[in-house]
Write a protein that holds these residues in place. Structure first.
Motif, short mmCIF file in Angstrom:
data_model
loop_
_atom_site.label_atom_id
_atom_site.label_comp_id
_atom_site.label_asym_id
_atom_site.label_seq_id
_atom_site.Cartn_x
_atom_site.Cartn_y
_atom_site.Cartn_z
N ASP A 288 10.31 49.61 164.12
CA ASP A 288 10.20 51.04 165.16
C ASP A 288 9.38 50.14 166.52
N ASP A 289 9.55 51.33 167.36
CA ASP A 289 9.36 50.98 168.48
C ASP A 289 8.36 52.52 169.37
N THR A 290 7.74 52.78 170.07
CA THR A 290 6.66 53.74 170.69
C THR A 290 7.08 53.22 172.21
N ALA A 291 7.10 51.88 172.59
CA ALA A 291 7.01 51.38 173.95
C ALA A 291 8.68 52.29 174.81
N TRP A 292 9.61 52.24 174.76
CA TRP A 292 10.57 52.94 174.81
C TRP A 292 9.91 54.47 175.24
N ALA A 293 9.64 55.24 173.76
CA ALA A 293 9.38 56.27 174.66
C ALA A 293 8.23 56.61 175.82
N ALA B 161 -0.23 52.35 181.61
CA ALA B 161 0.26 50.64 181.88
C ALA B 161 0.25 49.69 182.58
N LYS B 162 0.34 50.73 183.78
CA LYS B 162 0.21 50.15 185.13
C LYS B 162 -0.97 49.78 185.43
N ASN B 163 -2.24 50.71 184.80
CA ASN B 163 -3.75 50.34 184.84
C ASN B 163 -4.14 49.68 184.13
N ARG B 164 -3.36 49.61 182.88
CA ARG B 164 -3.62 48.08 181.89
C ARG B 164 -3.37 46.73 182.63
N GLY B 165 -2.48 46.62 183.31
CA GLY B 165 -2.13 45.68 184.45
C GLY B 165 -0.70 45.20 183.51
N THR B 166 0.45 45.89 183.03
CA THR B 166 1.88 45.39 182.53
C THR B 166 2.32 45.58 183.28
N GLU B 167 3.24 44.27 183.11
CA GLU B 167 3.70 44.22 184.98
C GLU B 167 5.80 44.95 183.85
N MET B 168 5.68 46.56 185.31
CA MET B 168 6.47 47.49 184.22
C MET B 168 7.77 47.44 185.58
N GLU B 169 7.94 46.86 186.12
CA GLU B 169 9.15 46.15 187.01
C GLU B 169 10.37 46.10 186.37
N ASN B 170 11.56 46.73 186.11
CA ASN B 170 12.24 46.11 185.74
C ASN B 170 12.26 45.89 183.87
N LEU B 171 11.45 47.07 183.61
CA LEU B 171 10.77 46.59 182.46
C LEU B 171 11.73 47.09 180.57
N PRO B 172 12.82 48.00 180.90
CA PRO B 172 13.63 48.19 179.91
C PRO B 172 14.67 47.45 179.71
N GLN B 173 15.17 46.97 181.15
CA GLN B 173 15.73 45.94 181.10
C GLN B 173 15.05 44.82 180.40
N ALA B 174 14.52 43.99 180.76
CA ALA B 174 13.41 42.77 179.63
C ALA B 174 13.65 43.21 178.52
N LEU C 146 19.18 52.15 177.36
CA LEU C 146 18.67 52.37 175.29
C LEU C 146 19.75 52.01 174.68
N PHE C 147 21.13 52.72 174.69
CA PHE C 147 21.96 53.06 174.24
C PHE C 147 23.22 52.65 174.85
N GLY C 148 23.23 52.47 175.70
CA GLY C 148 24.39 51.68 176.64
C GLY C 148 24.32 49.88 176.53
N THR C 149 23.43 49.50 176.96
CA THR C 149 23.59 48.01 176.75
C THR C 149 22.37 47.16 175.46
N THR C 150 21.90 47.89 174.94
CA THR C 150 20.76 46.90 173.12
C THR C 150 21.78 47.38 172.16
N ASN C 151 21.70 46.14 171.02
CA ASN C 151 22.48 46.10 170.60
C ASN C 151 22.19 46.77 168.66
N TYR C 152 21.44 47.90 168.80
CA TYR C 152 21.64 48.16 167.41
C TYR C 152 22.58 48.90 166.49
N ASP C 153 22.41 49.13 165.85
CA ASP C 153 23.72 50.17 164.83
C ASP C 153 23.64 51.73 164.86
N GLY C 154 21.85 51.34 164.57
CA GLY C 154 22.02 52.86 165.18
C GLY C 154 20.52 53.67 165.27
N TYR C 155 20.43 54.28 166.22
CA TYR C 155 18.79 55.14 166.49
C TYR C 155 18.52 56.39 166.53
#
Length: 367
Positions: free
Chosen positions: A188-193, A204-217, A261-270
């Protein structure tokens, strides 16, 4: 088109169910010290057996324990990992007009999945008491990163070091559940949303989260974890915009993350939320590869008790088919019914009616 004999199923559900009255009373008594943990467990066991039978009786091909033993959909899991402590924070997670309890995970030591993690036994109990496919839900590694109130920087000096370790922890997790007999696991995942929401990205930026290329990471971390998945195990994900007492956090369609998310993560379903305008349109589904990946359309809301119109659901499935083949689609409620023990604002009979609707429509549409 055919029914599915492996998960995700044509009619499926995210996982959590409204806590029964007996569970609520028992947990309140345990909080006051009026019963002990063994007495609480006995009540949980009995109530879980009831909802498992209910799921089977209505024709669902999977069964969950409704997350009846949890207070949170995510923090209970994280708090039992080695190296994580649940601690108080200044404020809870802010939903629309309401906050959760002011707690959050703190990464304080070396991370690992312990053999004593209680959710292994939770799964074993479920498996022993269902003839359907037992489904286990756990929070994703990306949410731990996104929601951690603090990280031990001596152990994990940067994002790459933390993500490498989290991938190892989740490889351990996958193997532990597999060895316990689990063949259907969900992250279960809220981060992608949140990455689809300009407001949440800014917070998230204001909290100090490093956002650059985060989906790819995130995709790389998840794929390293999923590399441990045996071939006869299904691992899906549910992408959630927030679910607490029928409220929500994030708005925004899937377009900002869809290709990764859909093209590169190797989940079986979403499992995807499509119950309101906040989810945007179906256009991002064009990035779903043709083949075996399943898209579970969350067209039935868990946030209100009003039952959806069948023709509306049929029409929206037809709209989704412009981007994803009919045989790659399934149907479910958009989220769990009780992501926290408080539950959403609807009645139990309304919950079961929504699950029955999913089963009936799936039988009609996919036979």
């Amino acid at each position: 088109m055919s029914t599915r004999t492996t998960p995700p199923f044509r009619a499926d559900h995210v996982g959590s169910l409204l806590r029964s009255a007996s569970i609520k009373v028992a947990r309140a008594k345990r909080e006051k010290g009026e019963i002990d943990t063994e007495e609480l467990k006995a009540i949980e066991d009995r109530e879980i057996e009831k909802i498992v039978r209910k799921q089977q009786a209505m024709g669902l091909k999977l069964a969950t324990d409704g997350e009846y033993r949890r207070a949170w959909w995510h923090f209970d899991f994280y708090g039992s990992l080695d190296g994580v402590e649940l601690g108080d924070v200044d404020s809870g997670i802010q939903f629309q007009g309401v906050q959760t309890k002011a707690q959050a995970p703190h990464i304080v030591g070396p991370l690992a999945f312990p053999s004593s993690h209680p959710m292994i036994e939770h799964f074993r109990f479920l498996k022993a008491h269902t003839q359907a496919t037992p489904k286990m839900t756990i929070p994703s590694p990306s949410v731990l990163h996104f929601r951690a109130a603090a990280v031990n920087r001596t152990l994990y000096p940067d994002r790459d070091a933390l993500f490498e370790c989290l991938a190892d922890v989740y490889r351990q997790t996958i193997r532990a559940f597999y060895d316990a007999g689990c063949r259907y696991l969900q992250f279960d995942d809220t981060a992608w949303a949140y990455l689809c929401s300009k407001d949440e990205v800014e917070k998230a930026k204001n909290r100090g989260t490093e956002m650059e290329n985060l989906p790819q990471a995130y995709a790389r971390m998840i794929n390293r974890a999923l590399a441990a998945k045996p071939r006869d195990m299904t691992i899906t994900t549910h992408i959630c915009r927030g679910n607490f007492r029928s409220t929500w956090i994030a708005s925004g369609g899937y377009e900002p993350v869809a290709e990764v998310l859909f093209g590169t993560t190797n989940y079986d379903g979403y499992f995807l939320e499509y119950d309101s305008d906040r989810a945007g349109g179906f256009e991002p589904l064009r990035f779903v590869p043709k083949g075996n990946k399943q898209i579970v359309l969350g067209l039935i809301t868990t946030k209100t008790g009003a039952l959806e119109k069948r023709d509306d659901i049929r029409r929206r499935i037809g709209e989704a088919e412009k981007y994803v083949a009919h045989d790659q689609l399934c149907l479910s409620p958009q989220c769990g019914f009780a992501s926290t023990e408080e539950g959403n604002i609807l009645a139990e009979d309304e919950q079961w009616a929504k699950l029955a609707l999913a089963v009936e429509l799936a039988d009609e549409l996919w036979g």
